[in-house]
Design a protein around this motif. Sequence first.
Motif, PDB file in Angstrom:
ATOM      1  N   VAL A  98       7.620 -20.456  72.298  1.00 32.67           N
ATOM      2  CA  VAL A  98       7.285 -21.355  73.402  1.00 32.67           C
ATOM      3  C   VAL A  98       7.710 -20.733  74.722  1.00 32.67           C
ATOM      4  CG1 VAL A  98       7.705 -23.636  74.407  1.00 32.67           C
ATOM      5  CG2 VAL A  98       7.414 -23.395  71.938  1.00 32.67           C
ATOM      6  N   LEU A  99       8.844 -20.083  74.739  1.00 32.25           N
ATOM      7  CA  LEU A  99       9.319 -19.400  75.940  1.00 32.25           C
ATOM      8  C   LEU A  99       8.340 -18.302  76.361  1.00 32.25           C
ATOM      9  CD1 LEU A  99      11.738 -19.327  77.888  1.00 32.25           C
ATOM     10  CD2 LEU A  99      12.785 -17.669  76.371  1.00 32.25           C
ATOM     11  N   ALA A 100       7.836 -17.560  75.388  1.00 30.66           N
ATOM     12  CA  ALA A 100       6.882 -16.491  75.696  1.00 30.66           C
ATOM     13  C   ALA A 100       5.570 -17.054  76.227  1.00 30.66           C
ATOM     14  CB  ALA A 100       6.630 -15.644  74.455  1.00 30.66           C
ATOM     15  N   VAL A 101       5.057 -18.104  75.590  1.00 27.84           N
ATOM     16  CA  VAL A 101       3.805 -18.706  76.058  1.00 27.84           C
ATOM     17  C   VAL A 101       3.992 -19.301  77.446  1.00 27.84           C
ATOM     18  CG1 VAL A 101       2.182 -20.595  75.642  1.00 27.84           C
ATOM     19  CG2 VAL A 101       2.862 -19.107  73.764  1.00 27.84           C
ATOM     20  N   THR A 102       5.123 -19.936  77.681  1.00 25.12           N
ATOM     21  CA  THR A 102       5.408 -20.495  78.999  1.00 25.12           C
ATOM     22  C   THR A 102       5.465 -19.385  80.041  1.00 25.12           C
ATOM     23  OG1 THR A 102       6.656 -22.297  77.985  1.00 25.12           O
ATOM     24  CG2 THR A 102       7.034 -21.898  80.321  1.00 25.12           C
ATOM     25  N   GLY A 157      -8.297  -9.516  86.905  1.00 23.54           N
ATOM     26  CA  GLY A 157      -8.536 -10.107  85.587  1.00 23.54           C
ATOM     27  C   GLY A 157      -8.188  -9.146  84.464  1.00 23.54           C
ATOM     28  N   ALA A 158      -8.516  -7.876  84.639  1.00 25.58           N
ATOM     29  CA  ALA A 158      -8.187  -6.873  83.621  1.00 25.58           C
ATOM     30  C   ALA A 158      -6.676  -6.721  83.462  1.00 25.58           C
ATOM     31  CB  ALA A 158      -8.819  -5.525  83.992  1.00 25.58           C
ATOM     32  N   ILE A 159      -5.967  -6.731  84.573  1.00 24.20           N
ATOM     33  CA  ILE A 159      -4.503  -6.649  84.513  1.00 24.20           C
ATOM     34  C   ILE A 159      -3.936  -7.845  83.769  1.00 24.20           C
ATOM     35  CG2 ILE A 159      -2.396  -6.757  85.920  1.00 24.20           C
ATOM     36  CD1 ILE A 159      -3.951  -5.076  88.022  1.00 24.20           C
ATOM     37  N   LEU A 160      -4.460  -9.032  84.052  1.00 24.82           N
ATOM     38  CA  LEU A 160      -3.984 -10.231  83.362  1.00 24.82           C
ATOM     39  C   LEU A 160      -4.280 -10.181  81.872  1.00 24.82           C
ATOM     40  CD1 LEU A 160      -4.708 -13.192  85.786  1.00 24.82           C
ATOM     41  CD2 LEU A 160      -2.516 -12.303  85.031  1.00 24.82           C
ATOM     42  N   ILE A 161      -5.425  -9.663  81.485  1.00 20.39           N
ATOM     43  CA  ILE A 161      -5.744  -9.546  80.061  1.00 20.39           C
ATOM     44  C   ILE A 161      -4.756  -8.613  79.365  1.00 20.39           C
ATOM     45  CG2 ILE A 161      -7.442  -8.616  78.434  1.00 20.39           C
ATOM     46  CD1 ILE A 161      -9.614  -9.786  80.308  1.00 20.39           C
ATOM     47  N   VAL A 162      -4.472  -7.479  79.964  1.00 18.08           N
ATOM     48  CA  VAL A 162      -3.522  -6.528  79.372  1.00 18.08           C
ATOM     49  C   VAL A 162      -2.130  -7.156  79.268  1.00 18.08           C
ATOM     50  CG1 VAL A 162      -2.327  -4.332  79.748  1.00 18.08           C
ATOM     51  CG2 VAL A 162      -4.795  -4.481  80.050  1.00 18.08           C
ATOM     52  N   VAL A 163      -1.678  -7.788  80.338  1.00 16.76           N
ATOM     53  CA  VAL A 163      -0.363  -8.427  80.324  1.00 16.76           C
ATOM     54  C   VAL A 163      -0.323  -9.536  79.275  1.00 16.76           C
ATOM     55  CG1 VAL A 163       1.222  -9.867  81.671  1.00 16.76           C
ATOM     56  CG2 VAL A 163       0.240  -7.824  82.681  1.00 16.76           C
ATOM     57  N   GLY A 164      -1.383 -10.319  79.178  1.00 14.82           N
ATOM     58  CA  GLY A 164      -1.448 -11.386  78.190  1.00 14.82           C
ATOM     59  C   GLY A 164      -1.394 -10.859  76.768  1.00 14.82           C
ATOM     60  N   LEU A 165      -2.139  -9.786  76.470  1.00 12.82           N
ATOM     61  CA  LEU A 165      -2.124  -9.211  75.123  1.00 12.82           C
ATOM     62  C   LEU A 165      -0.757  -8.650  74.761  1.00 12.82           C
ATOM     63  CD1 LEU A 165      -5.615  -7.452  75.085  1.00 12.82           C
ATOM     64  CD2 LEU A 165      -4.941  -9.538  73.868  1.00 12.82           C
ATOM     65  N   VAL A 166      -0.128  -7.965  75.698  1.00 11.15           N
ATOM     66  CA  VAL A 166       1.213  -7.438  75.447  1.00 11.15           C
ATOM     67  C   VAL A 166       2.199  -8.586  75.234  1.00 11.15           C
ATOM     68  CG1 VAL A 166       3.147  -6.180  76.511  1.00 11.15           C
ATOM     69  CG2 VAL A 166       0.821  -5.264  76.648  1.00 11.15           C
ATOM     70  N   SER A 167       2.106  -9.618  76.037  1.00  5.01           N
ATOM     71  CA  SER A 167       3.014 -10.759  75.920  1.00  5.01           C
ATOM     72  C   SER A 167       2.825 -11.487  74.597  1.00  5.01           C
ATOM     73  CB  SER A 167       2.808 -11.725  77.075  1.00  5.01           C
ATOM     74  OG  SER A 167       3.061 -11.089  78.291  1.00  5.01           O
ATOM     75  N   ILE A 168       1.593 -11.651  74.177  1.00  2.00           N
ATOM     76  CA  ILE A 168       1.339 -12.307  72.889  1.00  2.00           C
ATOM     77  C   ILE A 168       1.932 -11.476  71.758  1.00  2.00           C
ATOM     78  CG2 ILE A 168      -0.485 -12.883  71.241  1.00  2.00           C
ATOM     79  CD1 ILE A 168      -2.142 -13.800  73.682  1.00  2.00           C
ATOM     80  N   ARG A 169       1.781 -10.175  71.838  1.00  2.00           N
ATOM     81  CA  ARG A 169       2.346  -9.303  70.809  1.00  2.00           C
ATOM     82  C   ARG A 169       3.861  -9.420  70.767  1.00  2.00           C
ATOM     83  NH1 ARG A 169       2.653  -7.267  66.160  1.00  2.00           N
ATOM     84  NH2 ARG A 169       3.320  -5.130  66.019  1.00  2.00           N
ATOM     85  N   LEU A 170       4.497  -9.471  71.928  1.00  2.00           N
ATOM     86  CA  LEU A 170       5.951  -9.563  71.989  1.00  2.00           C
ATOM     87  C   LEU A 170       6.476 -10.943  71.625  1.00  2.00           C
ATOM     88  CD1 LEU A 170       6.651  -7.515  75.239  1.00  2.00           C
ATOM     89  CD2 LEU A 170       6.964  -6.781  72.865  1.00  2.00           C
ATOM     90  N   SER A 171       5.626 -11.960  71.699  1.00  2.53           N
ATOM     91  CA  SER A 171       6.091 -13.327  71.485  1.00  2.53           C
ATOM     92  C   SER A 171       6.048 -13.764  70.032  1.00  2.53           C
ATOM     93  CB  SER A 171       5.254 -14.297  72.309  1.00  2.53           C
ATOM     94  OG  SER A 171       3.946 -14.404  71.761  1.00  2.53           O
ATOM     95  N   ARG A 172       5.546 -12.940  69.155  1.00  4.25           N
ATOM     96  CA  ARG A 172       5.492 -13.322  67.751  1.00  4.25           C
ATOM     97  C   ARG A 172       6.891 -13.593  67.236  1.00  4.25           C
ATOM     98  NH1 ARG A 172       1.016  -9.252  65.307  1.00  4.25           N
ATOM     99  NH2 ARG A 172      -0.768 -10.512  65.928  1.00  4.25           N
ATOM    100  N   SER A 173       7.025 -14.663  66.492  1.00  5.09           N
ATOM    101  CA  SER A 173       8.335 -14.996  65.945  1.00  5.09           C
ATOM    102  C   SER A 173       8.659 -14.068  64.769  1.00  5.09           C
ATOM    103  CB  SER A 173       8.383 -16.452  65.494  1.00  5.09           C
ATOM    104  OG  SER A 173       7.557 -16.640  64.370  1.00  5.09           O
TER     105      SER A 173
END
Length: 179
Positions: A98-102, A157-173
């Motif tokens: 939740v912290l990562a998604v936030t 938008g491309a920067i946000l997509i890259v940041v979002g993908l990296v963040s999702i990868r790092l946020s896995r429990s």
Amino acid sequence: MAAAGVFWSVAFQPRTGIVNVFLGAIGLGSNHAWLASENLSIYPTIFVTIWANVGFAFLLLLGAVEQIPISTYEAARIDGASAVRTFFSITLPLIRPVLAVTAILELIFQFNGFTIIFAMTQGGPGYATSVLPVLVYKEAFQQVNFGLASAMAVMGGAILIVVGLVSIRLSRSKQEEKI
């Protein structure tokens, strides 16, 4: 957000704004041109942006903490864990997704933060508070250069997509990684 930006831009006005009135009352001077100074204008905009957005993040994190079973904390207390140890060993790992998604959502909100900046300073003075959406707006609608504005928006938008993908990868429990 526009109303908050307008309210706070009035509150930061020299001599008549509530911020300067308060500072004058406690002896710190009442003639600070917060939004007119290239060196100072970023600080009120950061303050207002945080003020306007902290409630959303707080509610998400509060909901995550409320989902942790009380029995987990009781077991930790019985085992002799301190409050700091309980926070770092139980609370933080369990609210990590939740912290990562936030954090991702707040990053996206701030990266696209046009309303408060434009309502308070219109990106000025000079370019002191210009963020990408303000620059895109100025380039497209004031300079009538739609090509460059479109390219800037696509790159953002491309920067946000890259940041979002990296963040999702790092946020896995840790539980998802074991599966």
